[in-house]
Motif scaffolding. Structure first.
Motif: not given
Length: 282
Positions: A131-136
């Motif tokens: 999902p977009a909107g997170f840091r990985y």
């Protein structure tokens, strides 16, 4: 209050050796005490299982505005399923930790040493599902990814295109000074012995650093990482840096020493000084 220049922490927020230093008062929880000094935690427990929703919500309220949690992807995804057929596990992981809201910092994937260049297409497919909107961040352990050849370039390009950080795990000093005590022997068996590839593929480069029990042996390496972190900050990136020792009893002092070398950058608050009655635990 400005955002931190970097995030710094340890692999856990509770350890018997830390209590008298990190707990601000007798009725403080370990997490509250820890978060009084550090602004992040590495968070390995989710590799083995998800915390309850109540626990995650409680953690959110026990930490200050700037605190950020990092958590490792479940082993069911990375080690048991090899990144395949894990949609339900991934969704459950993201949903549960999203209860932290703005305090969810980095979600990091640790791949086993058997996960090599032939599986990069699987990694690409997995990253596309995130999902977009997170840091990985992604940590690899196959030797081919450290040889500065085609596999290394393919991995670096893949992560950069996906906006995912390449995690560096620096074990060099530990293996350079292999002491014979029990906790060091266990660490030498558990940690990977690999070269270093400190490549920033996105805006939040992540480091896991382990020093020997004799922390003085890590001075040169800490100087190197302070220089590297400073460079990243000057480039507009926000590094995430986590410090280990073989049993982690003295990991806070290792992190503190690094923070001293980062003087002028905001990311670490000294923990309360021990009273004379506590006898100087460290």
């Amino acid at each position: 209050m400005p955002d931190p220049d970097y995030y710094i922490g340890l692999p856990q927020w509770n350890h018997p050796a830390w209590h008298e230093h990190l707990l601000a008062s007798d009725d403080s929880t370990p997490l509250k005490g820890y978060a009084g000094s550090f602004n992040s935690v590495e968070g390995n427990t989710t590799f083995y299982g998800l915390p309850s929703a109540d626990a995650v919500t409680r953690w959110r309220y026990e930490t200050g505005r700037d605190f950020r949690f990092c958590f490792k992807f479940p082993s069911e995804l990375s080690h048991q399923n090899g990144l395949a057929h894990g949609d339900e596990v991934l969704l459950g992981f993201i949903r549960r930790l999203s209860l932290l809201e703005e305090k969810l910092g980095m979600l990091w994937l640790q791949l086993p040493a058997a996960f090599g260049p032939a599986q990069l297409d699987l990694l690409a497919q997995f990253l596309m599902q995130l999902p977009a909107g997170f840091r990985y961040a992604v940590e690899v352990r196959h030797p081919a990814f450290f040889e500065r050849g085609d596999a290394d370039k393919r991995l670096t390009d893949l992560l950069a295109q996906a906006g995912v950080n390449r995690l560096a795990f620096d074990t060099r000093v530990l293996f350079r000074h292999p002491a014979d005590d029990h906790v060091t022997r266990e660490a030498l068996k558990a940690k990977p012995r690999l070269p270093l590839r400190p490549v920033a593929t996105a805006g939040n480069p992540m480091l896991r650093f382990i020093a020997p029990l004799d922390r003085s042996l890590a001075e040169d390496a800490l100087d190197y990482w302070a220089g590297r972190a400073t460079k990243w900050i000057e480039e507009g990136r926000t590094p995430w840096l986590f410090f280990h020792t073989p049993d982690n009893a003295h990991a806070p002092l290792l992190a503190q020493r690094f923070a001293e070398k980062m003087s002028g950058f905001r990311g670490f608050t000294p923990w309360p000084e021990p009273s004379l009655a506590q006898g100087g635990l460290f």
